[in-house]
Scaffold this active site. Sequence first.
Site, PDB file in Angstrom:
ATOM      1  N   THR A 389       0.835  -1.183   0.000  1.00  7.97           N
ATOM      2  CA  THR A 389       0.000   0.000   0.000  1.00  7.97           C
ATOM      3  C   THR A 389       0.881   1.247   0.000  1.00  7.97           C
ATOM      4  O   THR A 389       1.984   1.236   0.513  1.00  7.97           O
ATOM      5  CB  THR A 389      -0.878  -0.007   1.262  1.00  7.97           C
ATOM      6  OG1 THR A 389      -1.511  -1.247   1.305  1.00  7.97           O
ATOM      7  CG2 THR A 389      -1.867   1.136   1.301  1.00  7.97           C
ATOM      8  N   GLY A 481      -0.262   0.353   5.681  1.00  7.68           N
ATOM      9  CA  GLY A 481      -0.046  -0.328   6.967  1.00  7.68           C
ATOM     10  C   GLY A 481      -1.133  -1.313   7.350  1.00  7.68           C
ATOM     11  O   GLY A 481      -1.258  -1.650   8.534  1.00  7.68           O
TER      12      GLY A 481
HETATM   13  O1  DON Z   1      -6.914  -2.356   2.015  1.00  7.53           O
HETATM   14  C1  DON Z   1      -6.299  -2.642   3.031  1.00  7.53           C
HETATM   15  O2  DON Z   1      -6.663  -2.332   4.134  1.00  7.53           O
HETATM   16  C2  DON Z   1      -4.992  -3.408   2.904  1.00  7.53           C
HETATM   17  N1  DON Z   1      -4.995  -4.184   1.720  1.00  7.53           N
HETATM   18  C3  DON Z   1      -3.853  -2.432   2.945  1.00  7.53           C
HETATM   19  C4  DON Z   1      -2.510  -3.113   2.883  1.00  7.53           C
HETATM   20  C5  DON Z   1      -1.402  -2.289   3.354  1.00  7.53           C
HETATM   21  O3  DON Z   1      -1.574  -1.200   3.829  1.00  7.53           O
HETATM   22  C6  DON Z   1      -0.052  -2.894   3.292  1.00  7.53           C
HETATM   23  N2  DON Z   1       0.944  -1.940   3.619  1.00  7.53           N
HETATM   24  N3  DON Z   1       1.801  -1.950   4.369  1.00  7.53           N
END
Ligand code: DON
Length: 578
Positions: A389, A481
Site C-alpha cells: 500500500t 499499513g
Molecule cells: O486495504 C487494506 O486495508 C490493505 N490491503 C492495505 C494493505 C497495506 O496497507 C499494506 N501496507 N503496508
Amino acid sequence: MNRNLSRLRTLFYFLLPLSIFLASCKSAKPFTDYKSQKSVIADKAVVSAAHPLATKVGLNIIKQGGNAVDAAVAVQLALAVVYPRAGNLGGGGFLVYRSGDGSEVNTLDFREKAPGAASRDMYLDNNKNVIESKSQKGHYASGVPGTVDGCYKMFQKYSKLKDWKKLVQPAIDLAKNGFAITESEANRLNVNRLEFIKSSTMPSALILKDSAMKWKTGDILRQPELAKTLERIRDNGREGFYAGKTADLIVAEMKRGNGLITKGDLANYAATWRKPLIGKYRGYDIITMPPPSSGGIALLQLLGTVEDYPLSNYGFHSPEAIHLFIEAERRAYADRAEHLGDADFYPVPVNGLTAKSYIVNRFKDFMPNRASKSDDIKAGEPHKESEQTTHLSIVDADGNAASVTTTLNDNYGCRTIVGGAGFLLNNEMDDFSVKPGVPNMYGAIGGEANAILANKRPLSSMTPTIVTKDGKLFMVVGTPGGTTIITSVFQVITNVIDFNMSATEATHAKRFHSQWKPDVVMVEKDAFSDLTVKKLKGMGHNITARPYIGLVETILVRPDGKLEGAADNRSDDSAEGF
Ligand code: DON
C-alpha cells in the site's frame, strides 16, 4: 537517379538507425540523481509520496499547470514504476478529493473486485479448513485491478491539464530509461526473488536471472515490458489496460497460473464515485472514505470517542492517553469485524456506527485505570439503517487537495508478475474474511459482512483523509499499513489537533497500534518510556514491540497560510513543494 537512390539507401541504412540509436542513447539516461526530503514549507503546492522520483513527477505536473488530481494520477503511475512493492497498476485504492473552494468534495472507490468466478469457500479445503497462503500468493489471490480505471475516471472528472498522455509519459520514461533503486527496494526485491519465481510464469525485469546475483543500492532498474504496458495506457486510456493486448496478457497469465480473472471481469470493472463520509472532531471537519473501506467509519468512531476526554491535558504518549486510545480501538475494531464489508453487498450501518450517541454509549464500560479484555468486548449494536500500500497527499496552487491511498495489499501483492506486461498483481482477496473468525494477514477477523462473493469488494482499512476548519483546508493525510492505517491516521490527526505538533513532528512521532484482536498493543521501538510501559502493563495491557508502523504523508495549512509538507522518515518517502 542511381546516385540519389544510393544516397537514400545510405540515409535509410546508416543515418536513420544512427539517429534512432543516438536518440535512444539520449533518452536512455537513467534517473539516478535524487534524494528524499522529509519536510518542506511551501507557498503554493506540495506533493508528498513514497518515492522522491514520484514526488518530483507530481510537482512537475503542477508546475505545468496541472491540478492536484493531475498530479495524483501522474504520481500514482510513476509509483507503479519506481515503487513496485506497493505503487501499482495491478492493485486498487481510494481517492478523497476536495476542491480549493470546498464546493466539491468527493471520493472515488477503485478498490479491486472479486472475480466473477469467486465464491465464499474458495480458499477452504474439503474439510473447510483454510488452505495456507492460497488467498495471499499467486494468481488465485488476485482481485480484478481497479487502479487504471480509477486514474482514468479521476482524470476525466477533475483534470485541469486535460492531457492524459502528459500524465502517463513520466512513468513511461522512468520505466524505459530506468532509475537507481534505493536500499530498501534492493533489499525487498532480494528477499522476494524466490516468491516471484514461485508465483510468476515468465521472466521479468524485477527478477534477476542469476540466483547468485543480488540487487544492490543504486543498481539501475529498467522495465521495458512495463513501459510498453504504460504506452498502451497512454494511447488508449482505460482500454489500454482492460482490453486489447494488456487484457490478453493478464488473461494468458491467469490461464498459465490457474487464476480466475477473465476478459469479462476486466471489461466490467468500474471504479465508483461515492459520497464522502464527513464527521466532526473538536470543531474540525473530517472528510474520509466510506465502505468498502472500514477506515473512515473507524476513524470517526475513534475521534468521536476520545473527543470527550482532555487529551492535551493528558499529554502526548501519557499512560492516560495511550490507555484511552487502546480502549477506543478495541471497540472500533470489534465493530469492524462484525458490521463492515462492501456496502454494495451487505447492509453496513454507516450512520448507526458513526452516531455520537452510539459512540458514547458504547464507551460506557470504559475503565480509566484498567484494561478490558478483548474477549469480553463484543461488537456493538448500532441502529441499522434500512438501507504493501502507498499513500500520496497533494495540495495544488488553487488549494485543491487529493488524498490517495492505493495498494497491492502485501508487498509486491501476490508476487505474480503478468508475463510480458511487467506489472504485479494484488493479493487483495486476503482482505476478505476467507472463513469466519480466521485472521487475515493483518490479524483482522470478520464474518458475514466481509464474506467472499463474486464481484464484491474486500473490506479495506485504507483511510485517505482531508481535514478542514471553518470551511478551509487544514490537513491532508493518509498511510499504508494494513489495519494499522486507521490508528496511524487517528494518531497523526490527534498529534496535530490535541498535541499541537507540526506536520513533520506529527508524522515522524512514534506510533502504536491495537485492534481488539489479537489482544495486544504493538508499539514502535522506544516509543514509550519504561515507566509508561510499566504503568500500561499494570493496567493489564499486553505490550509488544514492532519495528515500524505506517508510512504517513501529511500536508498541513499553517496559520500563516503556507503549506507544510511532511514525508515519513521511516523509509524513502519524500515531500517537496514550491
Ligand atoms: O486495504 C487494506 O486495508 C490493505 N490491503 C492495505 C494493505 C497495506 O496497507 C499494506 N501496507 N503496508
